[in-house]
Write an enzyme that holds these catalytic residues in place. Sequence first.
Site, PDB file in Angstrom:
ATOM      1  N   ALA A 168       0.835  -1.207   0.000  1.00 18.85           N
ATOM      2  CA  ALA A 168       0.000   0.000   0.000  1.00 18.85           C
ATOM      3  C   ALA A 168       0.870   1.257   0.000  1.00 18.85           C
ATOM      4  O   ALA A 168       0.644   2.181  -0.788  1.00 18.85           O
ATOM      5  CB  ALA A 168      -0.935  -0.019   1.212  1.00 18.85           C
ATOM      6  N   GLN A 170       1.788 -15.410   0.116  1.00 19.47           N
ATOM      7  CA  GLN A 170       2.161 -16.607  -0.649  1.00 19.47           C
ATOM      8  C   GLN A 170       1.169 -16.881  -1.760  1.00 19.47           C
ATOM      9  O   GLN A 170       1.521 -16.979  -2.935  1.00 19.47           O
ATOM     10  CB  GLN A 170       2.180 -17.829   0.275  1.00 19.47           C
ATOM     11  CG  GLN A 170       3.230 -17.804   1.345  1.00 19.47           C
ATOM     12  CD  GLN A 170       3.136 -19.048   2.231  1.00 19.47           C
ATOM     13  OE1 GLN A 170       2.165 -19.803   2.192  1.00 19.47           O
ATOM     14  NE2 GLN A 170       4.155 -19.268   3.041  1.00 19.47           N
ATOM     15  N   GLU A 174      -8.451 -20.768  -4.359  1.00 13.02           N
ATOM     16  CA  GLU A 174      -8.290 -20.811  -2.905  1.00 13.02           C
ATOM     17  C   GLU A 174      -9.681 -20.908  -2.294  1.00 13.02           C
ATOM     18  O   GLU A 174     -10.683 -20.761  -3.004  1.00 13.02           O
ATOM     19  CB  GLU A 174      -7.580 -19.541  -2.408  1.00 13.02           C
ATOM     20  CG  GLU A 174      -6.086 -19.547  -2.670  1.00 13.02           C
ATOM     21  CD  GLU A 174      -5.370 -18.368  -2.034  1.00 13.02           C
ATOM     22  OE1 GLU A 174      -4.344 -18.580  -1.411  1.00 13.02           O
ATOM     23  OE2 GLU A 174      -5.846 -17.236  -2.174  1.00 13.02           O
ATOM     24  N   HIS A 219      -5.831 -17.653  10.286  1.00 14.96           N
ATOM     25  CA  HIS A 219      -5.570 -18.583   9.191  1.00 14.96           C
ATOM     26  C   HIS A 219      -5.586 -19.993   9.756  1.00 14.96           C
ATOM     27  O   HIS A 219      -4.990 -20.246  10.806  1.00 14.96           O
ATOM     28  CB  HIS A 219      -4.221 -18.299   8.528  1.00 14.96           C
ATOM     29  CG  HIS A 219      -4.123 -18.905   7.166  1.00 14.96           C
ATOM     30  ND1 HIS A 219      -3.964 -20.260   6.973  1.00 14.96           N
ATOM     31  CD2 HIS A 219      -4.211 -18.355   5.938  1.00 14.96           C
ATOM     32  CE1 HIS A 219      -3.948 -20.515   5.670  1.00 14.96           C
ATOM     33  NE2 HIS A 219      -4.095 -19.376   5.019  1.00 14.96           N
ATOM     34  N   ARG A 245     -12.166 -19.664   5.632  1.00 15.73           N
ATOM     35  CA  ARG A 245     -11.119 -19.804   6.648  1.00 15.73           C
ATOM     36  C   ARG A 245     -11.646 -19.970   8.064  1.00 15.73           C
ATOM     37  O   ARG A 245     -11.111 -20.768   8.838  1.00 15.73           O
ATOM     38  CB  ARG A 245     -10.227 -18.564   6.614  1.00 15.73           C
ATOM     39  CG  ARG A 245      -9.325 -18.587   5.441  1.00 15.73           C
ATOM     40  CD  ARG A 245      -8.396 -17.421   5.439  1.00 15.73           C
ATOM     41  NE  ARG A 245      -7.537 -17.623   4.286  1.00 15.73           N
ATOM     42  CZ  ARG A 245      -6.703 -16.737   3.808  1.00 15.73           C
ATOM     43  NH1 ARG A 245      -6.583 -15.565   4.386  1.00 15.73           N
ATOM     44  NH2 ARG A 245      -5.957 -17.007   2.771  1.00 15.73           N
ATOM     45  N   HIS A 296      -3.976 -13.828  11.589  1.00 23.03           N
ATOM     46  CA  HIS A 296      -3.445 -13.616  10.243  1.00 23.03           C
ATOM     47  C   HIS A 296      -3.755 -12.234   9.674  1.00 23.03           C
ATOM     48  O   HIS A 296      -2.867 -11.564   9.165  1.00 23.03           O
ATOM     49  CB  HIS A 296      -4.045 -14.697   9.346  1.00 23.03           C
ATOM     50  CG  HIS A 296      -3.512 -14.719   7.961  1.00 23.03           C
ATOM     51  ND1 HIS A 296      -2.175 -14.865   7.685  1.00 23.03           N
ATOM     52  CD2 HIS A 296      -4.138 -14.608   6.753  1.00 23.03           C
ATOM     53  CE1 HIS A 296      -1.992 -14.863   6.368  1.00 23.03           C
ATOM     54  NE2 HIS A 296      -3.155 -14.692   5.793  1.00 23.03           N
ATOM     55  N   ARG A 354     -12.667 -11.812   5.276  1.00 23.59           N
ATOM     56  CA  ARG A 354     -11.982 -11.515   4.011  1.00 23.59           C
ATOM     57  C   ARG A 354     -11.884 -12.769   3.143  1.00 23.59           C
ATOM     58  O   ARG A 354     -11.473 -13.835   3.614  1.00 23.59           O
ATOM     59  CB  ARG A 354     -10.576 -11.007   4.317  1.00 23.59           C
ATOM     60  CG  ARG A 354      -9.725 -10.809   3.089  1.00 23.59           C
ATOM     61  CD  ARG A 354      -8.329 -10.404   3.480  1.00 23.59           C
ATOM     62  NE  ARG A 354      -7.594 -11.482   4.084  1.00 23.59           N
ATOM     63  CZ  ARG A 354      -6.488 -12.043   3.565  1.00 23.59           C
ATOM     64  NH1 ARG A 354      -6.001 -11.603   2.431  1.00 23.59           N
ATOM     65  NH2 ARG A 354      -5.859 -13.015   4.200  1.00 23.59           N
ATOM     66  N   LEU A 396      -4.241  -7.929  -1.051  1.00 22.14           N
ATOM     67  CA  LEU A 396      -3.241  -7.238  -1.871  1.00 22.14           C
ATOM     68  C   LEU A 396      -3.953  -6.397  -2.926  1.00 22.14           C
ATOM     69  O   LEU A 396      -3.588  -5.250  -3.182  1.00 22.14           O
ATOM     70  CB  LEU A 396      -2.306  -8.256  -2.540  1.00 22.14           C
ATOM     71  CG  LEU A 396      -1.397  -9.054  -1.602  1.00 22.14           C
ATOM     72  CD1 LEU A 396      -0.705 -10.188  -2.356  1.00 22.14           C
ATOM     73  CD2 LEU A 396      -0.351  -8.158  -0.944  1.00 22.14           C
TER      74      LEU A 396
HETATM   75  C1  LIG Z   1       2.033 -14.893   5.809  1.00 20.20           C
HETATM   76  C2  LIG Z   1       1.036 -14.049   5.079  1.00 20.20           C
HETATM   77  C3  LIG Z   1       0.533 -14.467   3.853  1.00 20.20           C
HETATM   78  C4  LIG Z   1      -0.392 -13.679   3.167  1.00 20.20           C
HETATM   79  N1  LIG Z   1      -0.830 -14.092   1.942  1.00 20.20           N
HETATM   80  C5  LIG Z   1      -1.637 -13.270   1.235  1.00 20.20           C
HETATM   81  C6  LIG Z   1      -2.010 -13.596  -0.098  1.00 20.20           C
HETATM   82  O1  LIG Z   1      -1.583 -14.612  -0.649  1.00 20.20           O
HETATM   83  N2  LIG Z   1      -2.833 -12.730  -0.755  1.00 20.20           N
HETATM   84  C7  LIG Z   1      -3.315 -11.585  -0.201  1.00 20.20           C
HETATM   85  O2  LIG Z   1      -4.067 -10.847  -0.850  1.00 20.20           O
HETATM   86  N3  LIG Z   1      -2.964 -11.262   1.062  1.00 20.20           N
HETATM   87  C8  LIG Z   1      -2.131 -12.050   1.775  1.00 20.20           C
HETATM   88  N4  LIG Z   1      -1.771 -11.694   3.046  1.00 20.20           N
HETATM   89  C9  LIG Z   1      -2.207 -10.404   3.566  1.00 20.20           C
HETATM   90  C10 LIG Z   1      -1.400  -9.304   2.887  1.00 20.20           C
HETATM   91  O3  LIG Z   1      -0.061  -9.730   2.751  1.00 20.20           O
HETATM   92  C11 LIG Z   1      -1.443  -8.024   3.686  1.00 20.20           C
HETATM   93  O4  LIG Z   1      -2.750  -7.692   4.012  1.00 20.20           O
HETATM   94  C12 LIG Z   1      -0.839  -6.883   2.877  1.00 20.20           C
HETATM   95  O5  LIG Z   1       0.455  -7.227   2.452  1.00 20.20           O
HETATM   96  C13 LIG Z   1      -0.789  -5.629   3.716  1.00 20.20           C
HETATM   97  O6  LIG Z   1      -0.082  -4.658   3.003  1.00 20.20           O
HETATM   98  P1  LIG Z   1       0.124  -3.243   3.681  1.00 20.20           P
HETATM   99  O7  LIG Z   1       0.940  -2.455   2.725  1.00 20.20           O
HETATM  100  O8  LIG Z   1      -1.171  -2.700   4.108  1.00 20.20           O
HETATM  101  O9  LIG Z   1       0.940  -3.562   5.033  1.00 20.20           O
HETATM  102  P2  LIG Z   1       2.349  -4.266   5.263  1.00 20.20           P
HETATM  103  O10 LIG Z   1       2.837  -4.938   4.055  1.00 20.20           O
HETATM  104  O11 LIG Z   1       2.248  -5.069   6.495  1.00 20.20           O
HETATM  105  O12 LIG Z   1       3.298  -3.027   5.533  1.00 20.20           O
HETATM  106  C14 LIG Z   1       3.138  -2.223   6.689  1.00 20.20           C
HETATM  107  C15 LIG Z   1       4.248  -1.205   6.705  1.00 20.20           C
HETATM  108  O13 LIG Z   1       4.022  -0.216   7.698  1.00 20.20           O
HETATM  109  C16 LIG Z   1       5.213   0.023   8.421  1.00 20.20           C
HETATM  110  N5  LIG Z   1       4.863   0.581   9.730  1.00 20.20           N
HETATM  111  C17 LIG Z   1       4.026   0.056  10.648  1.00 20.20           C
HETATM  112  N6  LIG Z   1       3.947   0.894  11.699  1.00 20.20           N
HETATM  113  C18 LIG Z   1       4.749   1.961  11.439  1.00 20.20           C
HETATM  114  C19 LIG Z   1       5.098   3.132  12.149  1.00 20.20           C
HETATM  115  N7  LIG Z   1       4.608   3.426  13.349  1.00 20.20           N
HETATM  116  N8  LIG Z   1       5.983   3.992  11.576  1.00 20.20           N
HETATM  117  C20 LIG Z   1       6.519   3.734  10.362  1.00 20.20           C
HETATM  118  N9  LIG Z   1       6.218   2.626   9.644  1.00 20.20           N
HETATM  119  C21 LIG Z   1       5.334   1.761  10.182  1.00 20.20           C
HETATM  120  C22 LIG Z   1       5.883  -1.329   8.458  1.00 20.20           C
HETATM  121  O14 LIG Z   1       7.233  -1.214   8.782  1.00 20.20           O
HETATM  122  C23 LIG Z   1       5.619  -1.805   7.028  1.00 20.20           C
HETATM  123  O15 LIG Z   1       6.552  -1.227   6.150  1.00 20.20           O
HETATM  124  C24 LIG Z   1      -0.851 -12.464   3.744  1.00 20.20           C
HETATM  125  C25 LIG Z   1      -0.358 -12.058   4.980  1.00 20.20           C
HETATM  126  C26 LIG Z   1       0.587 -12.826   5.634  1.00 20.20           C
HETATM  127  C27 LIG Z   1       1.099 -12.348   6.966  1.00 20.20           C
END
Ligand SMILES: Cc1cc2nc3c(=O)[nH]c(=O)nc-3n(C[C@H](O)[C@H](O)[C@H](O)COP(=O)(O)OP(=O)(O)OC[C@H]3O[C@@H](n4cnc5c(N)ncnc54)[C@H](O)[C@@H]3O)c2cc1C
Length: 514
Positions: free
Chosen positions: A14, A45, A111, A227, A273, A334, A369, A375
């Site tokens: 994001a 994954q 899935e 999960h 799930r 999860h 979800r 993603l």
């Molecule tokens: C093991 C696993 C498998 C998954 N598989 C899937 C999948 O196959 N398909 C799917 O759609 N979703 C999947 N998900 C869910 C998906 O990966 C996440 O919902 C998505 O990546 C979240 O993206 P994001 O950018 O919102 O947050 P994140 O990728 O978690 O990034 C958060 C960011 O915020 C930063 N941050 C947090 N707090 C602060 C702060 N106070 N100050 C500065 N920086 C901060 C962190 O350092 C990080 O850089 C999976 C999740 C996991 C854990």
Amino acid sequence: MKQYDYIMVGSGIAGLYTALRAKEHGSVLVITKGSIDDCNTKYAQGGIAAAVGKNDSTDLHFRDTTAAGDDLCDKEVVHILVNEAPARITDLVNFGVPFDTLDGEIALTTEAAHSVPRILHAGGDATGEHIEVTLSKQVYSSKIRVLEDCLATEIMVERGIVKGIKALDYRTGSTEEFSCRFLVLATGGAGQLFKFNTNSDVVTGDGIALAFNAGAEIVDMEFFQFHPTALRLPGVTPFLITEAVRGEGGVLRNVNGYRFMPDYVPEADLAPRDVVARSILYEMKKTGSDKVFIDATHLPPFITTTRFPHIYRFCLDHGLDITRDLIPVAPAAHYMIGGIKTDSWGETNIAGLFAVGETACTGVHGANRLASNSLIEALVFSKRMIEKTKKKAKRRAPTASQGTETRHRLSPRQMPKAIPALSLSTLQQLLWDKVGIIRNKETLTEAADFLAAWQKSLAQSTDRPTYELNNLVLTGRLVTEAALLREESRGAHFRSDFPRSSPQWQRHIVFTAK
Ligand SMILES: Cc1cc2nc3c(=O)[nH]c(=O)nc-3n(C[C@H](O)[C@H](O)[C@H](O)COP(=O)(O)OP(=O)(O)OC[C@H]3O[C@@H](n4cnc5c(N)ncnc54)[C@H](O)[C@@H]3O)c2cc1C
């Protein structure tokens, strides 16, 4: 004070995608807590969902998403998701994400609760890593300023309008203020609330705490997705075994080797799930074991090793050859379904404050979800968020999702007679035991009382661990209090004292501080 047009907090899908789009319209700063790729995104994954297959349609994607959401999705927002998803996949392809192909076409897998193969993947089971690496390379080559090891600690708001953010460089201990026109929280979820979780260490609910303390609305926090299948090996942190393993034909067996899922639901191993997670818990209880198994031994070994190279290697490093051995698994926390309430443009109730990705609650997921919808949600609403900032459109309050809302504050609670000392592990144990997959009034009340007492006694945050712990306590309170209020079971929220859903609860629980 340094001034930017856009500041993104977070560098997962994001934060990075938003930064790349924002740089076409102004100056951009990305603040991130660890190194750029410390996030949940790189662990994804299974893949990313979009109706791009021959036998698929946006209507089918809509139907599957709303069915999983258990009558709580915002249908208008789901329409936006499914219709805009294919174009966002094209963006990823243009950025250079190497999606897997089969006979010259994009390869699609299935899935749980998807009615057709709809999940694009890259590197087999390394989709998130490919997305994260591709986007971070693009960010670096675009010369966007990225501050690593920098923790956002407070949102600066004046007369209801965002002015910027305070951040701590925890290597030097110095605090700096950055001002901006648009502040974007892309801080991810809060999986570290729970003892067993699949999340990165950086995922500690910071965005929820920052937004709540600034006066933003927080919604649907009782819905936390567990999960069903994380690797359960002594001394090994829970490692996700993607649903796609079951999508390719893997089946669940209990410790006696019995294939139990068909006894619970007709969809068996590919049920939603929450259903699979609860069935596994019941089966673990029945057999007196702390795990069940995924059996993928009947799949041709080349399928397992080429579709799931990461999982195969990880398990092999821990002594398991999953082409021959059963995989020990158990449920783990999860995904945070609720979050900072936004409208369909990623905007919160505070002017200039946006939230995207897992920290946001757009209303897409409802009470549960659909796998691989997160993603794509991050991309769709990040793009829209940037569109909104271009338009100078008149502000409007975020729309209420389908159904109504009830609004709440965190109230004082009864002081427990004895309170365990607060630490990350006591907090995680409490949430796992009392606010986990199966909850009830008694366990939730106990947890709520402890959390309120802990919150009262919190020391001033001074460094990364204390900020994170304090944020987890507040986020844990929001999850627990919302779960206590919702006297029904719906989607990912299961109350053993109210095991059915109730039409009167077809509404959202919103918390605000002000
Ligand atoms: C093991 C696993 C498998 C998954 N598989 C899937 C999948 O196959 N398909 C799917 O759609 N979703 C999947 N998900 C869910 C998906 O990966 C996440 O919902 C998505 O990546 C979240 O993206 P994001 O950018 O919102 O947050 P994140 O990728 O978690 O990034 C958060 C960011 O915020 C930063 N941050 C947090 N707090 C602060 C702060 N106070 N100050 C500065 N920086 C901060 C962190 O350092 C990080 O850089 C999976 C999740 C996991 C854990």
